[in-house]
Design an enzyme around this catalytic site. Structure first.
Site, mmCIF file in Angstrom:
data_model
loop_
_atom_site.group_PDB
_atom_site.id
_atom_site.type_symbol
_atom_site.label_atom_id
_atom_site.label_comp_id
_atom_site.label_asym_id
_atom_site.label_seq_id
_atom_site.Cartn_x
_atom_site.Cartn_y
_atom_site.Cartn_z
ATOM 1 N N ARG A 167 0.851 -1.199 0.000
ATOM 2 C CA ARG A 167 0.000 0.000 0.000
ATOM 3 C C ARG A 167 0.883 1.243 0.000
ATOM 4 O O ARG A 167 1.559 1.527 0.997
ATOM 5 C CB ARG A 167 -0.931 0.009 1.207
ATOM 6 C CG ARG A 167 -1.761 1.300 1.289
ATOM 7 C CD ARG A 167 -2.989 1.199 2.171
ATOM 8 N NE ARG A 167 -2.698 1.106 3.583
ATOM 9 C CZ ARG A 167 -3.624 1.242 4.548
ATOM 10 N NH1 ARG A 167 -4.886 1.469 4.219
ATOM 11 N NH2 ARG A 167 -3.293 1.135 5.813
ATOM 12 N N ASP A 447 -3.657 2.940 14.275
ATOM 13 C CA ASP A 447 -2.857 3.532 13.213
ATOM 14 C C ASP A 447 -3.404 4.922 12.926
ATOM 15 O O ASP A 447 -4.220 5.449 13.687
ATOM 16 C CB ASP A 447 -2.817 2.636 11.970
ATOM 17 C CG ASP A 447 -4.168 2.524 11.260
ATOM 18 O OD1 ASP A 447 -5.131 3.222 11.658
ATOM 19 O OD2 ASP A 447 -4.260 1.740 10.301
#
Length: 534
Positions: A167, A447
């Site tokens: 990603r 996160d």
């Protein structure tokens, strides 16, 4: 600082580069990055300008809806290109940062896929980003290992490992350590370009391919932009078009209204869609949070069983399966609780119920954040999905409306919810500034997306003077007092003072107080990192 004159560009590296970095930042690789930047940076700027324009429209009262001008795409009968063999069974995917230990553990975890994350799980310090590329280069060639200096434990790859997906950063994020023709490079082009340039051929030779996750898309035009990037990258390396496969995270409420169109734009390169649930909640708040009728309750009450989130999940399954595309479920952020069996059992029961729902609904796989949850998630998908996927489950019974997607979850706002948002926001930003983008807090793996929920909830509650369940109105005085109290509480629990906690408090305050919700916490935080030499 190094200046490199290439055939068509001048690149300046505004950071220290140990010798090992130059294998990644080779002249040919930098030439490839510069080419991508010159071709696509203007288009990225246009797409980001579109976001600003859409946001202004919504604040003026034009709520999101399915686009009438793309109705023909939604109505037409088409399918994505066939999937490669190693992307047909993705029942459990594990995600995490691009650190060496994490990569080895994730590839060995028993999950079908590992998503190596340059975005929300990695703080974009220069060393993190370039050493992450080194780590992935070594992993692709099966030359990666790790010797833990604390425990003395040696980590090596198993014979059978997970399929690797990467990603890159979102379109909005720059790479300020690389200047191309005097301007910061586009972060996603650096991440994608370096990985693709160094590894595409080696991946193909190993029987897999260059596979990606694309984050934070808001429209099919952004998907079209990525498709153009893929075509140019493949043509430049003389690889067949369609070699790249990409799964798009539907983690923005605007993208939820364009899922067919996003798949269509990437149809030769598509590997389906994913329910990016945490960023999706964040997007709801920052996109619609100006409306006092859309105030969300405590974060813990905004679950995948609430009307808007379950609707988006079911719509994603139906849309993907109609197009022959995988429909991936969302993240289980829980981590095993080793010192409290009762709490651990309760946490695992939540994960089990979540994965059972996803498998029964028709998802083709799911995400976990910790290797300890791989077996539990796989158990549910093995039980309810005996084949490699559920693409044949068309879910023609699902009929999701605009009103379903725009519904407001019910629930209370509490003092405990406020304090949790403040505490998690402070601790996460502090860790991020120090270089850690994936932080275990209160038995959850936090996160950037979950930190953004904490920050934007505080913004929304303060912006509208929301009433807590104890009858108190949330105002500036309450926010300031509670923020100071949480900072003091964190300090009191430590022997050593933190040099970054005050900066974290400043960034959190600046992300909460403006009348219009700042788009991303990570943009000013990244500038703080760069200014500090990170």
């Amino acid at each position: 600082m190094d200046t490199i004159a290439l055939s068509n560009a001048e690149i300046r590296i505004l950071a220290d580069c140990p010798d090992a970095y130059w294998d990644i930042l080779s002249p040919d690789a930098l030439d490839f990055i510069a080419m991508l930047h010159q071709r696509f940076a203007p288009a990225i700027e246009r797409r980001l300008a579109d976001r600003t324009w859409r946001r202004a429209e919504i604040r003026a009262g034009k709520l999101p809806d399915f686009r009438p001008e793309t109705q023909a795409i939604r109505d037409a009968d088409w399918r994505i290109a066939p999937l490669p063999e190693d992307l047909k069974d993705r029942r459990v995917e594990i995600t995490g940062p691009v650190t060496r230990k994490m990569i080895v553990n994730a590839l060995n975890s028993g999950a079908k896929v590992f998503m190596a994350d340059f975005e929300d799980a990695t703080a974009p310090h220069w060393a993190n980003m370039i050493e992450g590329q080194i780590n992935l280069r070594d992993a692709v060639r099966r030359k990666i290992d790790f010797n833990d200096p604390t425990t003395g434990k040696a980590y090596r790859l198993n014979d059978k490992t997970a399929t690797l997906l990467v990603r890159p950063r979102g379109l909005h994020l720059p790479e300020n350590h690389i200047l191309i023709d005097g301007k910061p490079a586009c972060g996603p082009l650096v991440d994608f370009g370096l990985y693709f340039f160094h590894n595409a051929r080696a991946l193909i030779a190993a029987g897999t391919g260059p596979y990606f996750y694309l984050p934070k898309l808001e429209s099919h035009l952004e998907a079209r932009l990525w498709n153009d990037i893929f075509i140019v990258a493949q043509d430049t390396l003389r690889l067949p078009r369609g070699t790249i496969k990409a799964t798009v995270l539907i983690e923005h409420i605007l993208a939820a209204f364009e899922m067919d169109e996003i798949l269509y734009e990437l149809r030769d390169h598509s590997a389906g869609l994913n329910c990016g649930r945490w960023d999706y909640i964040f997007s709801i708040i920052k996109t619609l949070g100006h409306d006092p009728a859309r105030v969300l309750p405590d974060r813990g009450l905004v679950t995948m069983t609430s009307r808007p989130l379950r609707s988006y999940s079911l719509l994603l399954i139906r849309t993907c399966h109609r197009r022959g595309a995988p429909a991936m479920g969302g993240m289980a952020a829980q981590i095993p609780i080793r010192d409290d069996e009762t709490a651990n059992r309760a946490a695992l029961d939540k994960v089990r119920a979540d994965k059972e729902r996803e498998a029964k609904d028709g998802h083709d796989g799911t995400w976990v954040a910790h290797p300890g949850l791989v077996g539990l998630a796989q158990e549910q998908f093995d039980l309810h999905m005996p084949g490699p996927n559920q693409l044949g489950n068309l879910r023609e019974d699902v009929a999701i409306t605009r009103e379903d997607l725009l519904a407001v979850p019910e629930g209370a706002i509490t003092e405990a919810g406020m304090r949790l948002n403040l505490n998690v926001g402070l601790l996460y930003i502090e860790a991020w500034l120090a270089g850690n983008g994936c932080v275990p807090l209160y038995n959850l793996m936090e996160d950037a997306a979950t930190a953004e929920i904490s920050r934007t909830q505080l913004w929304q509650w303060l912006r509208h003077g929301a009433k807590r369940d104890d009858g108190r109105i949330i105002d500036r005085a309450m926010f300031d007092r509670m923020l100071d109290e949480e900072v003091a509480k964190i300090r009191a629990g430590r022997k050593d003072g933190s040099t970054l906690l005050d900066e974290a408090a400043r960034l959190l305050r600046e992300g909460v107080l403006p009348p219009t919700c700042p788009e991303f916490l990570t943009l000013p935080a990244y500038q703080s990192v760069v200014d500090a030499g990170g």
